[in-house]
Design a protein around this motif. Structure first.
Motif, PDB file in Angstrom:
ATOM      1  N   GLN A   1      35.258  35.947  85.117  1.00 38.22           N
ATOM      2  CA  GLN A   1      33.936  35.322  85.036  1.00 38.22           C
ATOM      3  C   GLN A   1      33.021  35.682  86.218  1.00 38.22           C
ATOM      4  OE1 GLN A   1      33.971  31.153  83.793  1.00 38.22           O
ATOM      5  NE2 GLN A   1      36.116  31.347  83.219  1.00 38.22           N
TER       6      GLN A   1
ATOM      7  N   GLU B   1      30.062  36.206  86.091  1.00 41.40           N
ATOM      8  CA  GLU B   1      28.712  35.689  85.835  1.00 41.40           C
ATOM      9  C   GLU B   1      28.507  34.245  86.283  1.00 41.40           C
ATOM     10  OE1 GLU B   1      31.122  34.320  82.273  1.00 41.40           O
ATOM     11  OE2 GLU B   1      31.049  36.085  83.561  1.00 41.40           O
TER      12      GLU B   1
ATOM     13  N   GLN C   1      22.857  38.635  85.466  1.00 39.37           N
ATOM     14  CA  GLN C   1      24.022  38.957  84.644  1.00 39.37           C
ATOM     15  C   GLN C   1      23.807  40.281  83.911  1.00 39.37           C
ATOM     16  OE1 GLN C   1      25.299  35.750  82.046  1.00 39.37           O
ATOM     17  NE2 GLN C   1      24.699  34.197  83.556  1.00 39.37           N
TER      18      GLN C   1
ATOM     19  N   THR D   1      34.857  37.402  80.532  1.00 40.57           N
ATOM     20  CA  THR D   1      33.497  36.887  80.658  1.00 40.57           C
ATOM     21  C   THR D   1      33.086  36.090  79.425  1.00 40.57           C
ATOM     22  OG1 THR D   1      31.186  37.515  81.027  1.00 40.57           O
ATOM     23  CG2 THR D   1      32.505  39.016  79.717  1.00 40.57           C
TER      24      THR D   1
END
Length: 234
Positions: free
Chosen positions: A167, A169, A177, A202
Protein backbone atom coordinates in the motif's frame (compact mmCIF):
# COMPACT_ATOMS: atom_id res chain seq x y z
CA UNK A 1 13.25 -55.28 -23.13
CA UNK A 2 13.29 -52.98 -26.10
CA UNK A 3 12.38 -49.28 -26.13
CA UNK A 4 9.91 -49.87 -28.95
CA UNK A 5 8.13 -52.47 -26.85
CA UNK A 6 7.86 -50.24 -23.78
CA UNK A 7 8.03 -46.63 -25.10
CA UNK A 8 6.64 -45.10 -21.89
CA UNK A 9 7.74 -47.43 -19.06
CA UNK A 10 11.48 -47.50 -19.91
CA UNK A 11 11.99 -43.67 -20.11
CA UNK A 12 9.98 -43.21 -16.90
CA UNK A 13 12.09 -45.81 -15.06
CA UNK A 14 15.37 -44.38 -16.37
CA UNK A 15 14.27 -40.85 -15.45
CA UNK A 16 13.39 -42.00 -11.93
CA UNK A 17 16.82 -43.55 -11.35
CA UNK A 18 18.58 -40.51 -12.82
CA UNK A 19 16.69 -38.32 -10.36
CA UNK A 20 17.70 -40.58 -7.44
CA UNK A 21 21.34 -40.66 -8.56
CA UNK A 22 21.55 -36.86 -8.93
CA UNK A 23 19.29 -35.94 -6.02
CA UNK A 24 22.06 -34.31 -3.89
CA UNK A 25 23.10 -32.14 -6.87
CA UNK A 26 19.46 -31.18 -7.49
CA UNK A 27 19.03 -30.15 -3.86
CA UNK A 28 22.23 -28.10 -3.99
CA UNK A 29 21.07 -26.33 -7.15
CA UNK A 30 17.62 -25.67 -5.66
CA UNK A 31 19.19 -24.32 -2.46
CA UNK A 32 21.39 -21.96 -4.46
CA UNK A 33 18.43 -20.80 -6.56
CA UNK A 34 16.14 -20.12 -3.58
CA UNK A 35 18.94 -18.42 -1.65
CA UNK A 36 19.65 -16.13 -4.62
CA UNK A 37 15.95 -15.30 -4.99
CA UNK A 38 14.96 -14.66 -1.39
CA UNK A 39 18.18 -12.94 -0.32
CA UNK A 40 17.35 -10.37 -3.00
CA UNK A 41 13.86 -9.57 -1.65
CA UNK A 42 13.37 -6.26 0.15
CA UNK A 43 10.10 -5.44 1.92
CA UNK A 44 8.44 -2.16 2.85
CA UNK A 45 5.44 -2.45 5.16
CA UNK A 46 2.06 -0.72 4.76
CA UNK A 47 2.44 1.81 7.59
CA UNK A 48 5.87 3.39 7.61
CA UNK A 49 7.48 5.43 10.35
CA UNK A 50 5.88 8.79 11.16
CA UNK A 51 7.85 11.91 10.31
CA UNK A 52 9.86 13.52 13.09
CA UNK A 53 10.85 17.15 13.27
CA UNK A 54 14.44 16.28 14.14
CA UNK A 55 16.48 13.10 13.75
CA UNK A 56 19.50 12.44 15.96
CA UNK A 57 22.82 12.42 14.09
CA UNK A 58 24.41 8.98 13.76
CA UNK A 59 27.72 8.60 11.99
CA UNK A 60 26.76 5.44 10.12
CA UNK A 61 26.84 4.45 6.46
CA UNK A 62 23.63 2.66 5.58
CA UNK A 63 22.78 1.60 2.05
CA UNK A 64 19.26 0.20 2.49
CA UNK A 65 16.01 1.60 3.85
CA UNK A 66 14.51 -0.66 6.53
CA UNK A 67 10.98 -2.02 6.22
CA UNK A 68 9.45 0.84 8.26
CA UNK A 69 11.62 3.60 6.81
CA UNK A 70 12.88 4.55 10.27
CA UNK A 71 16.50 4.85 9.10
CA UNK A 72 15.69 7.00 6.04
CA UNK A 73 17.62 10.11 7.26
CA UNK A 74 20.74 8.00 7.90
CA UNK A 75 20.49 6.44 4.42
CA UNK A 76 20.27 9.88 2.80
CA UNK A 77 23.09 11.19 5.00
CA UNK A 78 25.31 8.32 3.77
CA UNK A 79 25.12 9.71 0.21
CA UNK A 80 27.69 12.20 -0.98
CA UNK A 81 26.63 15.70 -2.07
CA UNK A 82 26.38 14.74 -5.75
CA UNK A 83 24.16 11.73 -5.07
CA UNK A 84 21.91 13.75 -2.75
CA UNK A 85 21.46 16.30 -5.52
CA UNK A 86 20.72 13.53 -8.05
CA UNK A 87 18.17 11.99 -5.69
CA UNK A 88 16.37 15.31 -5.19
CA UNK A 89 16.29 15.97 -8.94
CA UNK A 90 14.95 12.48 -9.67
CA UNK A 91 12.20 12.95 -7.08
CA UNK A 92 11.38 16.39 -8.52
CA UNK A 93 11.20 15.06 -12.10
CA UNK A 94 8.95 12.14 -11.18
CA UNK A 95 6.90 13.33 -8.20
CA UNK A 96 6.90 17.11 -8.32
CA UNK A 97 8.67 17.92 -5.06
CA UNK A 98 12.27 18.26 -3.87
CA UNK A 99 13.95 16.63 -0.89
CA UNK A 100 16.68 18.08 1.32
CA UNK A 101 18.49 16.77 4.39
CA UNK A 102 19.73 19.66 6.51
CA UNK A 103 22.19 19.28 9.39
CA UNK A 104 21.29 21.28 12.49
CA UNK A 105 23.82 20.76 15.27
CA UNK A 106 23.62 17.12 16.34
CA UNK A 107 20.35 16.57 14.45
CA UNK A 108 19.03 16.28 10.89
CA UNK A 109 15.96 17.82 9.38
CA UNK A 110 14.18 16.26 6.42
CA UNK A 111 12.72 19.06 4.31
CA UNK A 112 10.32 19.13 1.37
CA UNK A 113 9.75 21.80 -1.27
CA UNK A 114 6.68 21.38 -3.45
CA UNK A 115 6.25 22.71 -6.97
CA UNK A 116 5.73 26.48 -7.11
CA UNK A 117 6.84 26.78 -3.47
CA UNK A 118 9.60 29.30 -2.66
CA UNK A 119 11.26 27.43 0.20
CA UNK A 120 11.74 24.09 1.93
CA UNK A 121 9.57 23.07 4.90
CA UNK A 122 10.15 20.48 7.61
CA UNK A 123 8.57 17.16 6.60
CA UNK A 124 6.54 17.06 9.82
CA UNK A 125 4.70 20.19 8.59
CA UNK A 126 3.93 18.74 5.15
CA UNK A 127 1.31 16.11 5.86
CA UNK A 128 1.50 12.42 6.76
CA UNK A 129 1.64 11.26 3.13
CA UNK A 130 5.22 12.39 2.56
CA UNK A 131 6.57 10.34 5.47
CA UNK A 132 4.79 7.30 4.01
CA UNK A 133 5.94 7.60 0.40
CA UNK A 134 9.53 8.81 0.89
CA UNK A 135 10.97 5.45 2.10
CA UNK A 136 9.41 3.80 -0.95
CA UNK A 137 10.75 6.43 -3.38
CA UNK A 138 14.27 6.36 -1.95
CA UNK A 139 14.35 2.52 -1.94
CA UNK A 140 13.40 2.43 -5.63
CA UNK A 141 15.99 5.08 -6.47
CA UNK A 142 18.75 3.23 -4.62
CA UNK A 143 17.96 0.00 -6.47
CA UNK A 144 17.84 1.51 -9.94
CA UNK A 145 19.46 4.86 -10.67
CA UNK A 146 21.03 5.58 -7.30
CA UNK A 147 24.12 4.95 -5.28
CA UNK A 148 24.80 1.32 -6.24
CA UNK A 149 23.26 0.53 -9.66
CA UNK A 150 23.02 -3.24 -9.77
CA UNK A 151 23.84 -3.58 -13.47
CA UNK A 152 27.37 -2.26 -12.84
CA UNK A 153 27.91 -5.06 -10.31
CA UNK A 154 27.20 -7.89 -12.76
CA UNK A 155 23.60 -8.15 -11.58
CA UNK A 156 21.60 -10.72 -13.57
CA UNK A 157 18.30 -12.57 -13.36
CA UNK A 158 20.11 -15.36 -11.49
CA UNK A 159 20.47 -13.10 -8.45
CA UNK A 160 17.80 -10.51 -9.15
CA UNK A 161 16.34 -8.01 -6.69
CA UNK A 162 12.66 -7.81 -5.80
CA UNK A 163 11.14 -4.87 -3.93
CA UNK A 164 7.86 -5.78 -2.22
CA UNK A 165 5.70 -2.79 -1.20
CA UNK A 166 2.43 -2.85 0.71
CA UNK A 167 0.00 0.00 0.00
CA UNK A 168 2.39 2.74 -1.11
CA UNK A 169 -0.64 4.98 -1.68
CA UNK A 170 -1.47 5.35 2.03
CA UNK A 171 -2.34 8.99 2.86
CA UNK A 172 -1.39 10.16 -0.64
CA UNK A 173 -3.47 12.61 -2.64
CA UNK A 174 -4.97 10.85 -5.73
CA UNK A 175 -2.89 13.06 -8.04
CA UNK A 176 0.32 11.91 -6.33
CA UNK A 177 -0.88 8.31 -6.47
CA UNK A 178 -1.19 8.73 -10.25
CA UNK A 179 2.30 10.24 -10.47
CA UNK A 180 3.65 7.35 -8.43
CA UNK A 181 2.15 4.89 -10.93
CA UNK A 182 3.79 6.77 -13.82
CA UNK A 183 7.13 6.74 -11.98
CA UNK A 184 6.85 3.00 -11.30
CA UNK A 185 6.33 2.39 -15.02
CA UNK A 186 9.38 4.51 -15.86
CA UNK A 187 11.48 2.60 -13.34
CA UNK A 188 10.34 -0.72 -14.78
CA UNK A 189 11.32 0.43 -18.29
CA UNK A 190 14.85 1.12 -17.02
CA UNK A 191 15.22 -1.86 -14.70
CA UNK A 192 14.05 -4.84 -16.76
CA UNK A 193 17.53 -5.28 -18.27
CA UNK A 194 19.18 -6.01 -14.93
CA UNK A 195 16.66 -8.17 -13.13
CA UNK A 196 14.87 -5.71 -10.84
CA UNK A 197 11.23 -6.41 -10.03
CA UNK A 198 8.60 -4.57 -8.02
CA UNK A 199 5.65 -6.30 -6.36
CA UNK A 200 2.98 -3.88 -5.11
CA UNK A 201 -0.14 -4.59 -3.05
CA UNK A 202 -2.46 -1.66 -3.60
CA UNK A 203 -6.07 -0.48 -3.44
CA UNK A 204 -5.35 2.54 -5.66
CA UNK A 205 -7.21 2.66 -8.98
CA UNK A 206 -5.17 5.79 -9.83
CA UNK A 207 -1.94 3.79 -9.78
CA UNK A 208 -3.41 1.10 -12.01
CA UNK A 209 -4.73 3.72 -14.44
CA UNK A 210 -1.29 5.38 -14.58
CA UNK A 211 0.39 2.08 -15.39
CA UNK A 212 -2.21 1.44 -18.10
CA UNK A 213 -1.58 4.90 -19.54
CA UNK A 214 2.17 4.15 -19.57
CA UNK A 215 1.49 1.04 -21.64
CA UNK A 216 -0.63 3.06 -24.09
CA UNK A 217 2.17 5.61 -24.43
CA UNK A 218 4.75 2.91 -25.10
CA UNK A 219 6.78 3.60 -21.95
CA UNK A 220 6.52 -0.09 -21.07
CA UNK A 221 5.18 -3.23 -22.73
CA UNK A 222 2.10 -4.99 -21.44
CA UNK A 223 4.32 -8.06 -20.97
CA UNK A 224 6.31 -6.13 -18.34
CA UNK A 225 3.27 -5.89 -16.05
CA UNK A 226 1.10 -8.48 -14.35
CA UNK A 227 -2.02 -7.40 -12.43
CA UNK A 228 -3.85 -9.86 -10.17
CA UNK A 229 -7.26 -8.96 -8.75
CA UNK A 230 -8.42 -10.63 -5.53
CA UNK A 231 -12.04 -10.89 -4.45
CA UNK A 232 -13.43 -12.28 -1.22
CA UNK A 233 -15.70 -15.27 -1.82
CA UNK A 234 -17.83 -17.33 0.52
Amino acid sequence: MHLKELPNEIPETVFFYLIIRNFPRILTAADKSFKGLFSGVRYLGPVRASAERFYRHQDLEIGEVDHKGENLPMVINSLDARMKKNLSKWISDNFGFELELEASGLHYELKIKEEHDAKFHNISDMGFGYSQILPVIVSIWLETVGAVPRRHLGFTDANSRTLVIEQPELHLHPALQYRFGLAIAKVVSLATNFGFRIVIETHSSQMIEAIGESIRRGVIEDSDISIALFEKIK
